[in-house]
Design a protein around this motif. Sequence first.
Motif, PDB file in Angstrom:
ATOM      1  N   SER A   1       0.793  -1.119  -0.073  1.00 30.66           N
ATOM      2  CA  SER A   1      -0.058  -0.026  -0.084  1.00 30.66           C
ATOM      3  C   SER A   1       0.819   1.220  -0.074  1.00 30.66           C
ATOM      4  CB  SER A   1      -1.000  -0.087   1.128  1.00 30.66           C
ATOM      5  OG  SER A   1      -0.302  -0.211   2.511  1.00 30.66           O
ATOM      6  N   VAL A   2       0.260   2.249  -0.651  1.00 31.46           N
ATOM      7  CA  VAL A   2       0.874   3.642  -0.628  1.00 31.46           C
ATOM      8  C   VAL A   2       0.103   4.794  -0.010  1.00 31.46           C
ATOM      9  CG1 VAL A   2       1.940   5.297  -2.178  1.00 31.46           C
ATOM     10  CG2 VAL A   2       2.376   2.977  -2.570  1.00 31.46           C
ATOM     11  N   GLU A   3       0.673   5.399   0.877  1.00 30.68           N
ATOM     12  CA  GLU A   3      -0.161   6.849   1.428  1.00 30.68           C
ATOM     13  C   GLU A   3       0.166   7.878   0.537  1.00 30.68           C
ATOM     14  OE1 GLU A   3       0.958   8.225   4.571  1.00 30.68           O
ATOM     15  OE2 GLU A   3      -0.794   9.510   5.175  1.00 30.68           O
ATOM     16  N   LEU A   4      -0.768   8.482  -0.140  1.00 33.09           N
ATOM     17  CA  LEU A   4      -0.431   9.722  -0.824  1.00 33.09           C
ATOM     18  C   LEU A   4      -1.205  10.880  -0.024  1.00 33.09           C
ATOM     19  CD1 LEU A   4      -0.898   8.514  -4.436  1.00 33.09           C
ATOM     20  CD2 LEU A   4       1.016   8.677  -2.905  1.00 33.09           C
ATOM     21  N   GLU A   5      -0.354  11.833   0.555  1.00 30.98           N
ATOM     22  CA  GLU A   5      -0.873  12.790   1.542  1.00 30.98           C
ATOM     23  C   GLU A   5      -0.497  14.049   1.222  1.00 30.98           C
ATOM     24  OE1 GLU A   5       0.932  13.344   5.210  1.00 30.98           O
ATOM     25  OE2 GLU A   5      -0.820  13.651   6.359  1.00 30.98           O
ATOM     26  N   LYS A   6       0.405  14.505   0.457  1.00 29.50           N
ATOM     27  CA  LYS A   6       0.893  15.792   0.098  1.00 29.50           C
ATOM     28  C   LYS A   6       0.616  15.811  -1.419  1.00 29.50           C
ATOM     29  CE  LYS A   6       2.813  16.619   4.227  1.00 29.50           C
ATOM     30  NZ  LYS A   6       3.001  15.408   4.759  1.00 29.50           N
ATOM     31  N   PRO A   7      -0.189  16.660  -1.836  1.00 34.85           N
ATOM     32  CA  PRO A   7      -0.295  16.776  -3.395  1.00 34.85           C
ATOM     33  C   PRO A   7       0.756  17.523  -4.072  1.00 34.85           C
ATOM     34  CG  PRO A   7      -1.636  18.350  -2.109  1.00 34.85           C
ATOM     35  CD  PRO A   7      -1.060  17.637  -1.177  1.00 34.85           C
TER      36      PRO A   7
ATOM     37  N   SER B   1     -17.206  14.059  21.732  1.00 38.22           N
ATOM     38  CA  SER B   1     -16.518  15.191  21.514  1.00 38.22           C
ATOM     39  C   SER B   1     -15.053  14.906  20.904  1.00 38.22           C
ATOM     40  CB  SER B   1     -16.157  16.139  22.832  1.00 38.22           C
ATOM     41  OG  SER B   1     -15.292  15.232  23.742  1.00 38.22           O
ATOM     42  N   VAL B   2     -14.676  15.879  20.249  1.00 37.81           N
ATOM     43  CA  VAL B   2     -13.222  15.557  19.347  1.00 37.81           C
ATOM     44  C   VAL B   2     -12.333  16.172  20.158  1.00 37.81           C
ATOM     45  CG1 VAL B   2     -12.122  16.143  17.279  1.00 37.81           C
ATOM     46  CG2 VAL B   2     -14.502  15.898  16.998  1.00 37.81           C
ATOM     47  N   VAL B   3     -11.547  15.028  20.694  1.00 36.83           N
ATOM     48  CA  VAL B   3     -10.445  15.327  21.745  1.00 36.83           C
ATOM     49  C   VAL B   3      -9.115  15.503  20.983  1.00 36.83           C
ATOM     50  CG1 VAL B   3      -9.030  14.507  23.759  1.00 36.83           C
ATOM     51  CG2 VAL B   3     -11.480  14.088  23.405  1.00 36.83           C
ATOM     52  N   ASP B   4      -8.819  14.737  19.964  1.00 42.62           N
ATOM     53  CA  ASP B   4      -7.354  14.627  19.516  1.00 42.62           C
ATOM     54  C   ASP B   4      -7.346  13.994  17.902  1.00 42.62           C
ATOM     55  OD1 ASP B   4      -4.782  14.276  18.789  1.00 42.62           O
ATOM     56  OD2 ASP B   4      -4.503  12.918  20.139  1.00 42.62           O
ATOM     57  N   THR B   5      -7.420  14.742  16.996  1.00 45.81           N
ATOM     58  CA  THR B   5      -7.475  14.114  15.661  1.00 45.81           C
ATOM     59  C   THR B   5      -5.757  13.920  15.065  1.00 45.81           C
ATOM     60  OG1 THR B   5      -7.656  16.177  14.398  1.00 45.81           O
ATOM     61  CG2 THR B   5      -9.547  15.227  15.204  1.00 45.81           C
ATOM     62  N   VAL B   6      -4.943  14.264  15.719  1.00 46.29           N
ATOM     63  CA  VAL B   6      -3.620  13.885  15.175  1.00 46.29           C
ATOM     64  C   VAL B   6      -3.385  12.347  14.810  1.00 46.29           C
ATOM     65  CG1 VAL B   6      -0.960  13.843  15.625  1.00 46.29           C
ATOM     66  CG2 VAL B   6      -2.565  16.060  16.432  1.00 46.29           C
ATOM     67  N   GLY B   7      -3.234  11.961  13.746  1.00 45.04           N
ATOM     68  CA  GLY B   7      -3.000  10.502  13.494  1.00 45.04           C
ATOM     69  C   GLY B   7      -4.307   9.932  13.142  1.00 45.04           C
ATOM     70  N   ALA B   8      -5.657  10.550  13.068  1.00 47.06           N
ATOM     71  CA  ALA B   8      -6.862  10.004  12.545  1.00 47.06           C
ATOM     72  C   ALA B   8      -6.381   9.134  11.429  1.00 47.06           C
ATOM     73  CB  ALA B   8      -7.812  10.975  12.567  1.00 47.06           C
ATOM     74  N   GLY B   9      -6.041   9.762  10.290  1.00 45.15           N
ATOM     75  CA  GLY B   9      -5.824   9.174   8.922  1.00 45.15           C
ATOM     76  C   GLY B   9      -4.978   7.867   9.262  1.00 45.15           C
ATOM     77  N   ASP B  10      -3.995   7.914   9.960  1.00 47.00           N
ATOM     78  CA  ASP B  10      -2.848   6.845  10.158  1.00 47.00           C
ATOM     79  C   ASP B  10      -3.618   5.527  10.847  1.00 47.00           C
ATOM     80  OD1 ASP B  10      -1.127   8.646   8.983  1.00 47.00           O
ATOM     81  OD2 ASP B  10      -0.634   9.571  11.135  1.00 47.00           O
ATOM     82  N   THR B  11      -4.556   6.079  11.687  1.00 47.77           N
ATOM     83  CA  THR B  11      -5.477   4.993  12.508  1.00 47.77           C
ATOM     84  C   THR B  11      -6.356   4.396  11.590  1.00 47.77           C
ATOM     85  OG1 THR B  11      -5.324   6.495  14.355  1.00 47.77           O
ATOM     86  CG2 THR B  11      -6.876   4.663  14.418  1.00 47.77           C
ATOM     87  N   PHE B  12      -6.938   5.133  10.421  1.00 49.20           N
ATOM     88  CA  PHE B  12      -7.900   4.639   9.658  1.00 49.20           C
ATOM     89  C   PHE B  12      -6.966   3.699   8.501  1.00 49.20           C
ATOM     90  CE2 PHE B  12      -9.233   4.427   5.204  1.00 49.20           C
ATOM     91  CZ  PHE B  12     -10.677   4.586   5.283  1.00 49.20           C
ATOM     92  N   THR B  13      -5.708   3.963   8.114  1.00 48.81           N
ATOM     93  CA  THR B  13      -4.835   2.931   7.484  1.00 48.81           C
ATOM     94  C   THR B  13      -4.676   1.805   8.105  1.00 48.81           C
ATOM     95  OG1 THR B  13      -3.940   4.914   6.449  1.00 48.81           O
ATOM     96  CG2 THR B  13      -2.661   3.041   6.381  1.00 48.81           C
ATOM     97  N   ALA B  14      -4.375   1.720   9.592  1.00 51.15           N
ATOM     98  CA  ALA B  14      -4.098   0.586  10.240  1.00 51.15           C
ATOM     99  C   ALA B  14      -5.455  -0.221  10.277  1.00 51.15           C
ATOM    100  CB  ALA B  14      -3.780   0.987  11.718  1.00 51.15           C
ATOM    101  N   GLY B  15      -6.585   0.501  10.474  1.00 49.22           N
ATOM    102  CA  GLY B  15      -7.824  -0.352  10.455  1.00 49.22           C
ATOM    103  C   GLY B  15      -8.290  -1.004   8.983  1.00 49.22           C
ATOM    104  N   VAL B  16      -7.760  -0.473   7.837  1.00 52.72           N
ATOM    105  CA  VAL B  16      -7.862  -1.067   6.420  1.00 52.72           C
ATOM    106  C   VAL B  16      -6.990  -2.396   6.439  1.00 52.72           C
ATOM    107  CG1 VAL B  16      -7.526  -0.712   4.208  1.00 52.72           C
ATOM    108  CG2 VAL B  16      -8.996   1.140   5.303  1.00 52.72           C
ATOM    109  N   ILE B  17      -5.506  -2.037   6.894  1.00 51.86           N
ATOM    110  CA  ILE B  17      -4.759  -3.248   6.712  1.00 51.86           C
ATOM    111  C   ILE B  17      -5.321  -4.352   7.604  1.00 51.86           C
ATOM    112  CG2 ILE B  17      -2.316  -3.642   7.373  1.00 51.86           C
ATOM    113  CD1 ILE B  17      -1.486  -0.795   6.460  1.00 51.86           C
ATOM    114  N   TYR B  18      -5.402  -4.032   8.613  1.00 49.29           N
ATOM    115  CA  TYR B  18      -5.986  -5.144   9.479  1.00 49.29           C
ATOM    116  C   TYR B  18      -7.296  -5.793   8.881  1.00 49.29           C
ATOM    117  CZ  TYR B  18      -7.281  -7.867  13.325  1.00 49.29           C
ATOM    118  OH  TYR B  18      -7.634  -9.014  14.152  1.00 49.29           O
ATOM    119  N   GLY B  19      -8.057  -4.907   8.773  1.00 48.41           N
ATOM    120  CA  GLY B  19      -9.365  -5.515   8.103  1.00 48.41           C
ATOM    121  C   GLY B  19      -9.307  -6.411   6.986  1.00 48.41           C
ATOM    122  N   LEU B  20      -8.377  -5.866   5.759  1.00 49.66           N
ATOM    123  CA  LEU B  20      -8.103  -6.653   4.630  1.00 49.66           C
ATOM    124  C   LEU B  20      -7.209  -7.953   5.089  1.00 49.66           C
ATOM    125  CD1 LEU B  20      -7.568  -3.921   2.219  1.00 49.66           C
ATOM    126  CD2 LEU B  20      -9.707  -5.170   2.242  1.00 49.66           C
ATOM    127  N   THR B  21      -6.287  -7.865   6.023  1.00 46.07           N
ATOM    128  CA  THR B  21      -5.868  -9.004   6.106  1.00 46.07           C
ATOM    129  C   THR B  21      -6.432 -10.416   6.812  1.00 46.07           C
ATOM    130  OG1 THR B  21      -4.592  -8.134   8.075  1.00 46.07           O
ATOM    131  CG2 THR B  21      -3.294  -8.077   6.209  1.00 46.07           C
TER     132      THR B  21
END
Length: 323
Positions: A192-198, A274-294
């Motif tokens: 997988s590849v993460e494309l974050e910066k356009p 309430s939204v407490v801390d969104t730093v790394g939300a996207g990275d957590t999403f990535t972990a969820g997909v990797i885990y789920g697909l495997t």
Amino acid sequence: MSQEKSTIPGNHQQVPLKVLAIGSAYEDTILYVDKFPPEDGKQRAQRVEKRRGGNAGNTLTVLSQFPLTQGYFMASMASKDASAFLLHDFETHNIKTSTCIFRSNAELAPVAYIIYADNTSSRTIINYNSIDELTFEEFKRKFEAACVEEVDTLNNDLPFNWIHFEGRNVVEVAKMIDYIGTKVWRPRTKISVELEKPYRRGLETLMSRADVVFFSKVFAEGKGYNHAGDFLQIMSPHCKNTALLFCTWGSSGAMCYNNQTRKLSTEPALPIPSVVDTVGAGDTFTAGVIYGLTQGMTTEGCLKFACELAGRKCAQVGFDCVV
Ligand code: ADP
């Protein structure tokens, strides 16, 4: 409003997971403020935290909380002394760093200062990284050593079932992916590849090589799109015809486009008190997909699981106990 933990399928994990993630690690200083400061002003922070940051490492921090999961982090780092804080944190989270390169002449680890404004939930990030990027030759050396060390019978001679790249240093990363493609076990692993910066040039080169592509909202907006679905469909011809494309969209959730079935799936964000801390939300999403697909979840199941995991992360500080 539900924040109940998603269940690991069947309540127990079936497939042992070895994930190699290649990126960069930062010493993050997070300043929590009521509102974003005016230029040239002076303002008191409500709270300050120092953490290990960097997308690939964050994803491993979340993944390492799942049972039977081993993470390996690869990056070009400052000297071992200058990287002590980062190395200690990786070790605390049981993430192996024997795959890292240490640059003995680099005396300052990459740093990021993150201003988190409470009234708008905005995150403004200023970072500094003077470490030379990982080259293909360095990757090859560390990768080969890790393959020899990590092959085991549990995984049927497969060193890693997932290899994830932060989309940076495009030319070298493309060579790395092509090199992995020469391995007999390549069909049994996912890349997988993460494309974050356009603004990084040549990212299409990486899209076309990955089995799974993660796009950020910032990336889509930078390309002129304000809807994840429209954006994914435009990107799809640049990707493998079997690829899965994901795009997160903050509090609006995320979407997935399956290039094989041409199906677009949508998942709203998890409602959280309430939204407490969104730093790394996207990275957590990535972990969820990797885990789920495997673990054999369906694409839609993965999308839902990843949004729930990322939502729970947003409702707490940091990543610990998010799984
Ligand atoms: P990044 O960290 O890359 O900027 P996003 O902000 O797009 O990523 O968020 C990633 C995922 O985190 C989203 O797809 C969503 O599932 C979840 N998320 C983000 N913000 C919220 C929120 N306010 N409430 C619930 N979930 C959220």
